[in-house]
Design a protein around this motif. Structure first.
Motif, PDB file in Angstrom:
ATOM      1  N   GLU A  62       0.563  -1.301  -0.135  1.00 44.24           N
ATOM      2  CA  GLU A  62       0.152  -0.231  -0.032  1.00 44.24           C
ATOM      3  C   GLU A  62       0.998   0.780   0.260  1.00 44.24           C
ATOM      4  O   GLU A  62       0.252   2.374  -0.699  1.00 44.24           O
ATOM      5  CB  GLU A  62      -1.578  -0.140   1.112  1.00 44.24           C
ATOM      6  N   VAL A  63       2.002   1.211   0.471  1.00 46.21           N
ATOM      7  CA  VAL A  63       3.140   2.446   0.974  1.00 46.21           C
ATOM      8  C   VAL A  63       3.355   2.871  -0.939  1.00 46.21           C
ATOM      9  O   VAL A  63       3.500   4.041  -1.595  1.00 46.21           O
ATOM     10  CB  VAL A  63       4.830   2.210   1.744  1.00 46.21           C
ATOM     11  N   SER A  64       3.645   1.432  -1.814  1.00 46.36           N
ATOM     12  CA  SER A  64       3.750   1.134  -3.513  1.00 46.36           C
ATOM     13  C   SER A  64       3.035   1.799  -4.239  1.00 46.36           C
ATOM     14  O   SER A  64       2.939   3.268  -4.600  1.00 46.36           O
ATOM     15  CB  SER A  64       4.485   0.537  -3.820  1.00 46.36           C
ATOM     16  N   ALA A  65       1.645   1.497  -3.808  1.00 48.26           N
ATOM     17  CA  ALA A  65       0.735   2.501  -4.422  1.00 48.26           C
ATOM     18  C   ALA A  65      -0.203   3.649  -4.277  1.00 48.26           C
ATOM     19  O   ALA A  65      -0.042   4.533  -4.893  1.00 48.26           O
ATOM     20  CB  ALA A  65      -0.648   1.704  -3.930  1.00 48.26           C
ATOM     21  N   ARG A  66       0.868   4.304  -2.918  1.00 47.52           N
ATOM     22  CA  ARG A  66       0.505   5.811  -2.558  1.00 47.52           C
ATOM     23  C   ARG A  66       1.076   6.731  -3.049  1.00 47.52           C
ATOM     24  O   ARG A  66       0.686   7.754  -3.584  1.00 47.52           O
ATOM     25  CB  ARG A  66       0.341   5.945  -0.885  1.00 47.52           C
ATOM     26  N   LEU A  67       2.871   5.937  -3.617  1.00 46.99           N
ATOM     27  CA  LEU A  67       3.530   7.014  -3.784  1.00 46.99           C
ATOM     28  C   LEU A  67       3.540   6.730  -5.602  1.00 46.99           C
ATOM     29  O   LEU A  67       3.515   7.548  -5.802  1.00 46.99           O
ATOM     30  CB  LEU A  67       5.505   6.088  -3.577  1.00 46.99           C
ATOM     31  N   LYS A  68       3.044   5.932  -6.024  1.00 37.16           N
ATOM     32  CA  LYS A  68       2.771   5.963  -7.327  1.00 37.16           C
ATOM     33  C   LYS A  68       1.770   6.915  -7.653  1.00 37.16           C
ATOM     34  O   LYS A  68       1.107   7.202  -8.607  1.00 37.16           O
ATOM     35  CB  LYS A  68       2.566   4.652  -7.859  1.00 37.16           C
TER      36      LYS A  68
ATOM     37  N   LYS B  29      12.447   0.157  -8.787  1.00 37.54           N
ATOM     38  CA  LYS B  29      13.947  -0.218  -8.818  1.00 37.54           C
ATOM     39  C   LYS B  29      14.353   0.395  -7.506  1.00 37.54           C
ATOM     40  O   LYS B  29      15.235  -0.408  -6.878  1.00 37.54           O
ATOM     41  CB  LYS B  29      14.757  -0.024  -9.956  1.00 37.54           C
ATOM     42  N   TYR B  30      14.002   1.539  -7.444  1.00 34.59           N
ATOM     43  CA  TYR B  30      14.747   2.447  -5.690  1.00 34.59           C
ATOM     44  C   TYR B  30      13.916   1.913  -5.324  1.00 34.59           C
ATOM     45  O   TYR B  30      14.378   2.379  -3.247  1.00 34.59           O
ATOM     46  CB  TYR B  30      14.828   3.315  -6.197  1.00 34.59           C
ATOM     47  N   GLN B  31      12.220   2.028  -4.984  1.00 34.74           N
ATOM     48  CA  GLN B  31      11.653   2.323  -3.897  1.00 34.74           C
ATOM     49  C   GLN B  31      11.435   1.648  -2.358  1.00 34.74           C
ATOM     50  O   GLN B  31      12.097   2.484  -1.295  1.00 34.74           O
ATOM     51  CB  GLN B  31      10.006   2.343  -4.691  1.00 34.74           C
ATOM     52  N   GLY B  32      12.122   0.641  -2.630  1.00 34.27           N
ATOM     53  CA  GLY B  32      12.081  -0.458  -1.405  1.00 34.27           C
ATOM     54  C   GLY B  32      13.619   0.102  -0.659  1.00 34.27           C
ATOM     55  O   GLY B  32      13.851   0.352   0.518  1.00 34.27           O
ATOM     56  N   LYS B  33      14.748  -0.130  -1.629  1.00 36.44           N
ATOM     57  CA  LYS B  33      15.597   0.306  -0.611  1.00 36.44           C
ATOM     58  C   LYS B  33      15.884   2.514  -0.532  1.00 36.44           C
ATOM     59  O   LYS B  33      16.483   2.456   0.979  1.00 36.44           O
ATOM     60  CB  LYS B  33      16.771   1.360  -1.803  1.00 36.44           C
ATOM     61  N   ILE B  34      15.138   2.899  -0.970  1.00 39.73           N
ATOM     62  CA  ILE B  34      15.209   4.316  -0.315  1.00 39.73           C
ATOM     63  C   ILE B  34      14.277   4.042   0.542  1.00 39.73           C
ATOM     64  O   ILE B  34      14.312   4.962   1.705  1.00 39.73           O
ATOM     65  CB  ILE B  34      14.599   5.331  -1.511  1.00 39.73           C
ATOM     66  N   PHE B  35      13.183   3.523   0.657  1.00 37.95           N
ATOM     67  CA  PHE B  35      12.283   3.286   2.358  1.00 37.95           C
ATOM     68  C   PHE B  35      12.594   3.003   3.458  1.00 37.95           C
ATOM     69  O   PHE B  35      12.501   3.807   4.501  1.00 37.95           O
ATOM     70  CB  PHE B  35      11.258   2.513   1.425  1.00 37.95           C
ATOM     71  N   SER B  46       6.151   5.526   9.187  1.00 38.17           N
ATOM     72  CA  SER B  46       5.132   6.185   8.444  1.00 38.17           C
ATOM     73  C   SER B  46       5.150   7.930   7.839  1.00 38.17           C
ATOM     74  O   SER B  46       5.044   8.048   6.780  1.00 38.17           O
ATOM     75  CB  SER B  46       3.677   6.674   9.459  1.00 38.17           C
ATOM     76  N   LEU B  47       6.120   8.652   9.111  1.00 38.83           N
ATOM     77  CA  LEU B  47       7.271   9.483   8.219  1.00 38.83           C
ATOM     78  C   LEU B  47       8.116   8.978   7.201  1.00 38.83           C
ATOM     79  O   LEU B  47       8.038  10.230   6.733  1.00 38.83           O
ATOM     80  CB  LEU B  47       7.981  10.599   9.473  1.00 38.83           C
ATOM     81  N   ALA B  48       8.752   8.254   6.736  1.00 33.29           N
ATOM     82  CA  ALA B  48       9.584   7.228   5.858  1.00 33.29           C
ATOM     83  C   ALA B  48       8.584   7.138   4.729  1.00 33.29           C
ATOM     84  O   ALA B  48       9.141   7.980   3.456  1.00 33.29           O
ATOM     85  CB  ALA B  48      10.127   6.460   6.646  1.00 33.29           C
ATOM     86  N   GLU B  49       7.429   6.691   4.707  1.00 35.11           N
ATOM     87  CA  GLU B  49       6.439   7.249   3.570  1.00 35.11           C
ATOM     88  C   GLU B  49       6.087   8.389   3.251  1.00 35.11           C
ATOM     89  O   GLU B  49       7.208   8.457   1.650  1.00 35.11           O
ATOM     90  CB  GLU B  49       4.987   6.337   3.594  1.00 35.11           C
ATOM     91  N   GLN B  53       7.908  10.121  -0.688  1.00 33.68           N
ATOM     92  CA  GLN B  53       7.100  10.891  -2.041  1.00 33.68           C
ATOM     93  C   GLN B  53       7.902  12.290  -2.099  1.00 33.68           C
ATOM     94  O   GLN B  53       7.726  12.636  -3.780  1.00 33.68           O
ATOM     95  CB  GLN B  53       5.599  10.811  -0.931  1.00 33.68           C
ATOM     96  N   ASP B  54       8.118  13.068  -1.135  1.00 28.74           N
ATOM     97  CA  ASP B  54       9.376  14.125  -1.409  1.00 28.74           C
ATOM     98  C   ASP B  54      10.692  13.919  -2.641  1.00 28.74           C
ATOM     99  O   ASP B  54      10.333  14.658  -3.122  1.00 28.74           O
ATOM    100  CB  ASP B  54       8.971  14.613  -0.334  1.00 28.74           C
ATOM    101  N   THR B  55      10.975  12.418  -1.757  1.00 31.18           N
ATOM    102  CA  THR B  55      12.459  12.393  -2.288  1.00 31.18           C
ATOM    103  C   THR B  55      11.996  12.481  -3.981  1.00 31.18           C
ATOM    104  O   THR B  55      13.157  12.415  -4.771  1.00 31.18           O
ATOM    105  CB  THR B  55      12.951  11.193  -2.274  1.00 31.18           C
ATOM    106  N   PHE B  56      11.579  11.183  -3.897  1.00 33.22           N
ATOM    107  CA  PHE B  56      10.958  10.729  -5.886  1.00 33.22           C
ATOM    108  C   PHE B  56      10.589  11.837  -6.961  1.00 33.22           C
ATOM    109  O   PHE B  56      10.482  12.376  -7.820  1.00 33.22           O
ATOM    110  CB  PHE B  56      10.273   9.780  -5.600  1.00 33.22           C
ATOM    111  N   LEU B  57       9.415  13.035  -5.905  1.00 30.88           N
ATOM    112  CA  LEU B  57       8.957  13.857  -6.123  1.00 30.88           C
ATOM    113  C   LEU B  57      10.356  14.934  -6.260  1.00 30.88           C
ATOM    114  O   LEU B  57      10.419  15.869  -7.914  1.00 30.88           O
ATOM    115  CB  LEU B  57       7.809  14.637  -5.400  1.00 30.88           C
ATOM    116  N   ASN B  58      10.793  15.402  -5.680  1.00 25.18           N
ATOM    117  CA  ASN B  58      11.827  16.089  -5.712  1.00 25.18           C
ATOM    118  C   ASN B  58      12.931  15.830  -7.025  1.00 25.18           C
ATOM    119  O   ASN B  58      13.728  16.359  -7.077  1.00 25.18           O
ATOM    120  CB  ASN B  58      12.556  15.868  -4.535  1.00 25.18           C
ATOM    121  N   ALA B  59      13.360  14.217  -6.928  1.00 25.65           N
ATOM    122  CA  ALA B  59      14.126  13.488  -8.141  1.00 25.65           C
ATOM    123  C   ALA B  59      13.386  13.935  -9.451  1.00 25.65           C
ATOM    124  O   ALA B  59      14.423  14.264 -10.075  1.00 25.65           O
ATOM    125  CB  ALA B  59      14.099  12.198  -7.637  1.00 25.65           C
TER     126      ALA B  59
END
Lengths: 78, 200
Positions: A62-68, B29-35, B46-49, B53-59
């Protein structure tokens, strides 16, 4: 005469292969002759190994889904 | 490795050409490692989530500035590290401050332990063992935690870690030395205690 602490202070660099050949030889000789330092070195190697293997990079779907969804909404709006 | 870097560059170029699906490949490819990196830096999923989002948006917004001088993963981890540090300095400044003298003294504690080194790897990496590893890392100040994660978990070179955290290589080596000894000492104490309680 170097103390055990002087050798232990270099063990992290030794693990990272950041030391010159002469220093490596001195450390290896010391580890061969000093059981406590040898145990500390083995412990350090194991600590590094378990850190590399023991921290999961799994993330909830769900974290991945919300990110996308967040990125679709915000990046495409740019 | 070279293939992975070339593949990342192709995705970057495609994204810049307007192909959003290519950016999603980089996210996959990178979401798991960055998380994981962010979760360890801020010790809060929760904060990491939010920071993820900020990290990938900034990227995404800064992709034009990616020169390819470093690998895409180094560049992305640098963004994530800066996002986390900006948050921590603003909202939890006490967690970023640390006392090198105290850290040095902590790292000077050297307990040789046959109990720890003779513990089988499957025990060290069991569910309980992994919780102890996480706790040992969480005890470190954030700047020490981040170099352990980047070097020992993600496998970046010392030079790449220095690049990501914006510190000199000697500073990274020094933090890594102390952090590794403290993690070893924390795990050693736990397995000594565990061994003695089993023998009671």
């Amino acid at each position: 005469m170097k103390k055990c602490k002087d050798f232990c202070d270099k063990l992290s660099d030794y693990l990272d292969k950041e030391l010159g050949e002469n220093e490596c030889v001195l450390i290896e000789e010391h580890l061969d002759s000093c059981a406590p330092c040898s145990l500390i070195f083995e412990g350090l190697k194991i600590a590094v190994l378990v850190c590399s293997e023991g921290i999961s990079d799994e993330m909830p779907d769900e974290v991945s889904a919300r990110l996308k969804e967040f990125l679709r909404n915000n990046c495409r709006a740019d | 490795m070279v293939f992975a870097m070339e593949e990342d560059l192709q995705y970057v170029r495609a994204t810049l050409g307007g192909d959003f699906d290519a950016f999603e490949r980089l996210v996959d490819k990178y979401q798991g490692k960055i998380f994981r990196h962010l979760r360890k830096m801020v010790s809060d999923s929760s904060l990491a989530e939010d920071l993820l989002q900020d990290t990938f948006l900034n990227a995404y917004r800064g992709l034009n500035g990616f020169s390819g001088a470093s690998s895409f993963s180094t560049w992305l981890f640098r963004i994530a590290t800066n996002v986390a540090l900006m948050y921590l300095r603003r909202d939890r400044p006490e967690t970023v401050e640390y006392d090198d003298k105290i850290m040095s003294e902590l790292a000077d504690v050297l307990t040789p332990s046959p109990e720890f080194v003779s513990t089988p790897l499957e025990v060290l990496l069991s569910q309980e063992g992994k919780v102890k590893i996480e706790q040992a890392i969480d005890k470190l100040p954030v700047l020490y935690r981040s170099v352990v994660i980047l070097r020992d978990v993600e496998g970046f070179s010392l030079e790449e870690v220095a690049n990501i955290v914006g510190a000199s290589i000697p500073a990274v080596k020094s933090r890594l030395h102390r952090a590794r000894h403290i993690v070893r000492e924390t795990l050693t104490s736990y397995y000594i205690e565990k061994g003695s309680s089993r023998n009671l």
